[in-house]
Design an enzyme around this catalytic site. Structure first.
Site, PDB file in Angstrom:
ATOM      1  N   CYS A 148       0.871  -1.184   0.000  1.00 49.14           N
ATOM      2  CA  CYS A 148       0.000   0.000   0.000  1.00 49.14           C
ATOM      3  C   CYS A 148       0.903   1.228   0.000  1.00 49.14           C
ATOM      4  CB  CYS A 148      -0.964  -0.019   1.182  1.00 49.14           C
ATOM      5  SG  CYS A 148      -0.189  -0.031   2.810  1.00 49.14           S
ATOM      6  N   ASN A 152       2.317   1.392   4.334  1.00 52.10           N
ATOM      7  CA  ASN A 152       2.609   0.112   5.020  1.00 52.10           C
ATOM      8  C   ASN A 152       2.307   0.181   6.525  1.00 52.10           C
ATOM      9  OD1 ASN A 152       5.493  -2.101   5.517  1.00 52.10           O
ATOM     10  ND2 ASN A 152       3.390  -2.644   5.125  1.00 52.10           N
ATOM     11  N   CYS A 178      -1.398   0.716   7.363  1.00 53.03           N
ATOM     12  CA  CYS A 178      -2.842   0.479   7.499  1.00 53.03           C
ATOM     13  C   CYS A 178      -3.287  -0.755   6.711  1.00 53.03           C
ATOM     14  CB  CYS A 178      -3.638   1.704   7.036  1.00 53.03           C
ATOM     15  SG  CYS A 178      -3.337   3.189   8.009  1.00 53.03           S
ATOM     16  N   ARG A 179      -3.388  -0.616   5.390  1.00 52.99           N
ATOM     17  CA  ARG A 179      -3.999  -1.684   4.592  1.00 52.99           C
ATOM     18  C   ARG A 179      -3.122  -2.915   4.431  1.00 52.99           C
ATOM     19  NH1 ARG A 179      -5.075   2.183  -0.339  1.00 52.99           N
ATOM     20  NH2 ARG A 179      -3.205   3.066   0.596  1.00 52.99           N
ATOM     21  N   SER A 180      -1.856  -2.721   4.001  1.00 49.20           N
ATOM     22  CA  SER A 180      -1.047  -3.920   3.721  1.00 49.20           C
ATOM     23  C   SER A 180      -0.686  -4.714   4.979  1.00 49.20           C
ATOM     24  CB  SER A 180       0.190  -3.587   2.874  1.00 49.20           C
ATOM     25  OG  SER A 180       1.032  -2.655   3.494  1.00 49.20           O
ATOM     26  N   ASP A 192      -8.072   3.941   0.943  1.00 54.48           N
ATOM     27  CA  ASP A 192      -7.127   4.324   1.994  1.00 54.48           C
ATOM     28  C   ASP A 192      -7.906   4.796   3.232  1.00 54.48           C
ATOM     29  OD1 ASP A 192      -5.205   5.435   3.550  1.00 54.48           O
ATOM     30  OD2 ASP A 192      -4.264   6.598   1.942  1.00 54.48           O
TER      31      ASP A 192
HETATM   32  P1  4NP Z   1      -1.752   2.792   4.066  1.00 52.06           P
HETATM   33  O1  4NP Z   1      -2.373   4.155   4.640  1.00 52.06           O
HETATM   34  O2  4NP Z   1      -1.214   3.123   2.684  1.00 52.06           O
HETATM   35  O3  4NP Z   1      -2.919   1.882   3.998  1.00 52.06           O
HETATM   36  O4  4NP Z   1      -0.678   2.370   5.035  1.00 52.06           O
HETATM   37  C1  4NP Z   1      -1.664   5.350   4.672  1.00 52.06           C
HETATM   38  C2  4NP Z   1      -0.788   5.588   5.702  1.00 52.06           C
HETATM   39  C3  4NP Z   1      -0.127   6.785   5.772  1.00 52.06           C
HETATM   40  C4  4NP Z   1      -0.326   7.740   4.784  1.00 52.06           C
HETATM   41  C5  4NP Z   1      -1.191   7.492   3.748  1.00 52.06           C
HETATM   42  C6  4NP Z   1      -1.854   6.290   3.688  1.00 52.06           C
HETATM   43  N1  4NP Z   1       0.341   8.985   4.864  1.00 52.06           N
HETATM   44  O5  4NP Z   1       0.084   9.847   4.018  1.00 52.06           O
HETATM   45  O6  4NP Z   1       1.175   9.178   5.746  1.00 52.06           O
END
Ligand code: 4NP
Length: 163
Positions: A16, A19, A21-23, A128
């Protein structure tokens, strides 16, 4: 015999943006499915971005994992590397932007097959949840678990046809 056993292990990298939240949730869900089915699958996760390298999953993701009976607190964020395209069989993106970013950095001679997780269940992005509320994480988990289940079935099916 040993080489056959190695060949039977399939490796999957979930990707993602951050790294955190989703992954990591996809990794946790897949680890449990693989354990239940006693399948030989090596699983990892990574982000296309570098902001959260070394951090544990977002507390909201950890809380949702715990609600699902999964402890993902030991996972640490890392960024995707060129080497990942050579060492993993599958690199599985959470959304279309992740997939576009992966395609842009794909090195020559890469062996990893790229896909989007929900393409294994009819298509779509895992949205997201980072800037949303806590309730977004329950939906994230539902989506990544259904995708992981289908991906594992596809991997098992591929093995059956190559035996
Ligand atoms: P992820 O979520 O891609 O599912 O881990 C996010 C975590 C952090 C950010 C964006 C999405 N960020 O912009 O910091």
């Amino acid at each position: 015999m040993e080489s056959m056993e190695i060949a039977m292990t399939t490796s999957v990298l979930f990707v993602c943006l951050g790294n955190i939240c989703r992954s990591p949730l996809a990794e946790g869900a897949m680890r449990r499915l693989v354990e239940i089915e006693a399948a030989a699958v090596h699983i990892d996760s990574a982000g296309t971005g570098d902001w959260h390298i070394g951090r544990a999953p977002d507390p909201r993701a950890q809380a949702e994992a715990l609600r699902q009976g999964l402890d993902i607190s030991m996972l640490r964020a890392r960024q995707v590397t060129a080497e990942d395209f050579h060492s993993f069989d599958h690199i599985v993106a959470m959304d279309a932007q992740n997939l576009a970013d992966l395609l842009a950095m794909q090195p020559d001679g890469a062996r990893a097959r790229l896909s989007r997780l929900l393409d294994h269940v009819g298509g779509g992005d895992v949205p997201d949840p980072y800037y949303g509320g806590d309730d977004g994480f329950a939906e994230t988990f539902r989506l990544v678990e259904s995708g992981a289940r289908a991906l594992l079935q596809a991997i098992s099916g591929q093995r059956a046809t190559t035996l």
